[in-house]
Design an enzyme around this catalytic site. Sequence first.
Site, PDB file in Angstrom:
ATOM      1  N   SER A 118      46.968   9.336   4.391  1.00  0.00           N
ATOM      2  CA  SER A 118      46.008   8.383   3.818  1.00  0.00           C
ATOM      3  C   SER A 118      46.290   6.976   4.325  1.00  0.00           C
ATOM      4  CB  SER A 118      46.118   8.351   2.293  1.00  0.00           C
ATOM      5  OG  SER A 118      45.977   9.612   1.753  1.00  0.00           O
ATOM      6  N   HIS A 139      41.581  11.868   9.406  1.00  0.00           N
ATOM      7  CA  HIS A 139      41.610  11.574   7.969  1.00  0.00           C
ATOM      8  C   HIS A 139      40.398  12.201   7.290  1.00  0.00           C
ATOM      9  CE1 HIS A 139      41.723   8.448   4.510  1.00  0.00           C
ATOM     10  NE2 HIS A 139      42.425   9.507   4.221  1.00  0.00           N
TER      11      HIS A 139
END
Length: 293
Positions: A118, A139
């Site tokens: 993240s 991501h």
Amino acid sequence: MEIKNVFVVGAGLMGSGISQVAAQSGYNVWMCDISQDALDKAMSNIRWSLGKFADKGKLKEAVDVVIKRIQPVLNYDEASKADIVIEAVFEKLDLKQKVFREIDSIAPPHAIFASNTSAISITELAASVKRQDLFIGLHFFSPVQMMAAVEVIRAVTTSEEAFLLGRDFVKSLGKEPIMVNRDIPGFLLNRINLPSTIEAIKLVEAGVASVEDIDKGVKLAFGRKMGIFETGDMVGLDVTYSALMALYEETKDPRWYPPELLRRKVRVGHLGKKTGMGWYKYNEDGKPVGPAL
Ligand SMILES: NC(=O)c1ccc[n+]([C@@H]2O[C@H](COP(=O)([O-])OP(=O)(O)OC[C@H]3O[C@@H](n4cnc5c(N)ncnc54)[C@H](O)[C@@H]3O)[C@@H](O)[C@H]2O)c1
């Protein structure tokens, strides 16, 4: 280079979702975890999710055909067949570096390495392996099965070829690549989203509005499918906390420091849906039953 074999490390919320969408797109998938329990849970969640897609007529093949493409494994041996390795273990720099270092000596030289982190720097992760040119950030957003956007992040060392392979792989999953040309803290979408999360938490902290009203407001006014706090509970308060701390440590900018209420909830173990308590309280079936303590 044609990607056929996908090795996913970590079979938690994200790793199981990534394994599922890869299998749905026809890839051979090895889903690896250090915990048999995590693998069992992941397989049963994937079966449940595929069943839902099938009920809605959104699955092109039988559930069992898709499931058969996923091999749950407890070690990295099968990474020797990988064309792409996608890492989704806990958000800890030293753990992720260790995982990549070990797999670097097993995976074939052409294999792309991707992290689903993240907020950890992709460049710092790339530095732990020899194939730094083949290292990218991928991501995904939660729930992976539903969210169409995937950030493709270029580390300082990433080659143009690997960056574009990442883009094409994301497209092959039926998702939309969001190309992030520079590996900056928080990448792109968290840089935009986290400030509103911080602000919403501070407004609750100050007693300006309730969690429920803020969620209702942002859904009705901004057309969001989920409220800020509903999303926070699904993602995990610890994940949001870690993302903010990583941003804060990297930038030393106090605006990213996690708000007090978030720090307290994480300390007491109210981490969201997975612990039954976060911004909302949940029953045993994972359904929200009212505001949290
Ligand atoms: N939760 C989210 O919404 C979200 C969104 C985007 C990105 N991410 C990132 O994705 C990553 C995974 O998050 P998550 O929510 O799926 O975590 P999670 O806690 O659900 O799962 C992590 C899994 O990794 C496994 N694991 C730990 N060490 C391992 C090792 N050495 N080898 C193999 N498996 C190992 C654990 O057993 C666990 O099952 C984190 O970096 C997180 O920041 C999370």
